[in-house]
Write an enzyme that holds these catalytic residues in place. Sequence first.
Site, mmCIF file in Angstrom:
data_model
loop_
_atom_site.group_PDB
_atom_site.id
_atom_site.type_symbol
_atom_site.label_atom_id
_atom_site.label_comp_id
_atom_site.label_asym_id
_atom_site.label_seq_id
_atom_site.Cartn_x
_atom_site.Cartn_y
_atom_site.Cartn_z
ATOM 1 N N ASP A 1 9.983 2.106 17.575
ATOM 2 C CA ASP A 1 9.432 0.739 18.122
ATOM 3 C C ASP A 1 11.034 0.064 18.300
ATOM 4 O O ASP A 1 10.998 -1.327 17.925
ATOM 5 C CB ASP A 1 8.665 -0.202 17.473
ATOM 6 C CG ASP A 1 7.498 0.419 17.357
ATOM 7 O OD1 ASP A 1 6.756 1.161 18.457
ATOM 8 O OD2 ASP A 1 6.540 0.321 16.270
ATOM 9 N N HIS B 1 5.657 2.140 24.728
ATOM 10 C CA HIS B 1 7.180 1.766 24.977
ATOM 11 C C HIS B 1 6.767 0.504 25.940
ATOM 12 O O HIS B 1 6.081 0.752 26.957
ATOM 13 C CB HIS B 1 7.637 2.920 25.737
ATOM 14 C CG HIS B 1 8.029 4.103 24.720
ATOM 15 N ND1 HIS B 1 8.713 5.132 25.272
ATOM 16 C CD2 HIS B 1 7.590 4.149 23.312
ATOM 17 C CE1 HIS B 1 8.779 5.890 24.068
ATOM 18 N NE2 HIS B 1 8.275 5.466 23.112
#
Length: 431
Positions: free
Chosen positions: A13, A41
């Site tokens: 992340d 994503h």
Amino acid sequence: MSSVIVVGTQWGDEGKGKVVDLLSESADFIVRFQGGNNAGHTLVVGDKKFILHLVPSGILHRNKTCCIGNGVVLDPGVLLGEIEKLRSHQVQVDPNNLVISGQAHVIMTYHREVDNARELRKGKGKIGTTGRGIGPCYEDKASRAGIRIHELVNPKLFTEKLKVNLEEKNFYLEKFLGAKPLDYDQIADEYLAYGEQLRPYVGNVSQLLEKARRQDKNILFEGAQGTHLDIDHGTYPFVTSSNAVAGGACCGAGVGPTHIDTVLGICKAYTTRVGGGPFPTELEDAIGMHLQQEGAEFGSTTGRPRRCGWLDMVVLRNAARLNGLTSLTITKLDVLTGLEDIRIATSYVHEASAMETFPFECYTLEKCDPSYESFPGWSEDISSARDFSDLPVKTQRYLRAIEELAEVPLSIVSVGPGRNQTILLKNPFEI
Ligand code: GDP
Ligand code: IMO
Ligand code: MG
């Protein structure tokens, strides 16, 4: 012609999706090479936000080829759902711009069931997986019981393998995990329909990339997860089940290491982690809360709150070595705005001794306390900075300190989630 690998340097992340979307402008091929729909994503373009789990983050750009490599574990229902969703936003996704390796492994219903039943059984000691069946699918790949995409699209091969596999999986689910057995007909019907829909997308990604290279095309490899979730090099057992480091791009897409030009590490200006496992710089105080709130640190896949802490240079240097980083991106710098004092862990203290390097196992890491260096913060809004010189002097100093401590040159700084909220110092395709 250039080949660039994008990898996460922390625990995932880091903003890989945003950077891959941005760099896709310069790329011809965008390739996912490991992981599966445990990844989330996020791409923000104008007022639109897309969260991609399997489709490569280059898909929003026209005239590019997105590839899913052999190293990926693919849940066909999730992929088809993602394709539908993108199409509903007028994004082109069809066999002309998406190719799936026939060698990628299929995530089956029983993989998800085993993943979740195991976590339940582990209770407090659980890994905190995403529950997407990632680990069990890679297990079958390693034990040579896995079903690959080229088999999914061949009804005879698929049903034969499913029969054999399901017998064993049901025994394990029922007798060991205490879960319900699964119905053969239901799985067969569902997956045969997926196979029909996915057949036109199946290709040989390795050969396609070799041809692209010979035609001087630019290739962008999109890593998922992060270096410290890597199955070998991460904080085992609190890791995912694939090689998230740059070397994974070669195995997971079928390209040789001599054909890689640049390895770009993506690093948040602080650190986050989802799920269990040691995290030396974790902050369980008001600053940790500030990072979580200002950074909107909630998982893109599971919605779980992300644990937050200061930037950890021991972690970043470890990632620099493991990936052979040649270039660095710092993301979410804007989230630090307003903090008076910003810290970076530059080493650890373990049993009263200083430790400069990341231990290779969890038991030591759990007992490491970070030693911090402090930097003065800034209060100016930096989210509209587009040039390094637009940043306050204190922000510039913080960035230069990271670059020096990591010993990797900075190429991109991200100051907001939007594609345009970026300071491009050097295009990684032109390094
Ligand atoms: P990935 O898994 O590495 O692609 O990252 P995620 O998309 O899961 O998480 C990154 C989050 O931060 C997403 O919500 C992005 O939209 C957001 N983001 C990316 N770069 C920046 C940035 O520079 N500033 C801020 N505020 N948010 C960012
Ligand atoms: P992206 O690509 C953050 C974590 C899970 C769990 C561990 C194992 O968005 O950065 P798994 O389901 O893979 O068996 O879970 O890994 N994890 C991630 N954390 N970002 C990710 O992907 C992750 N993918 C897996 O939370 O701790
Ligand atoms: Mg993510």
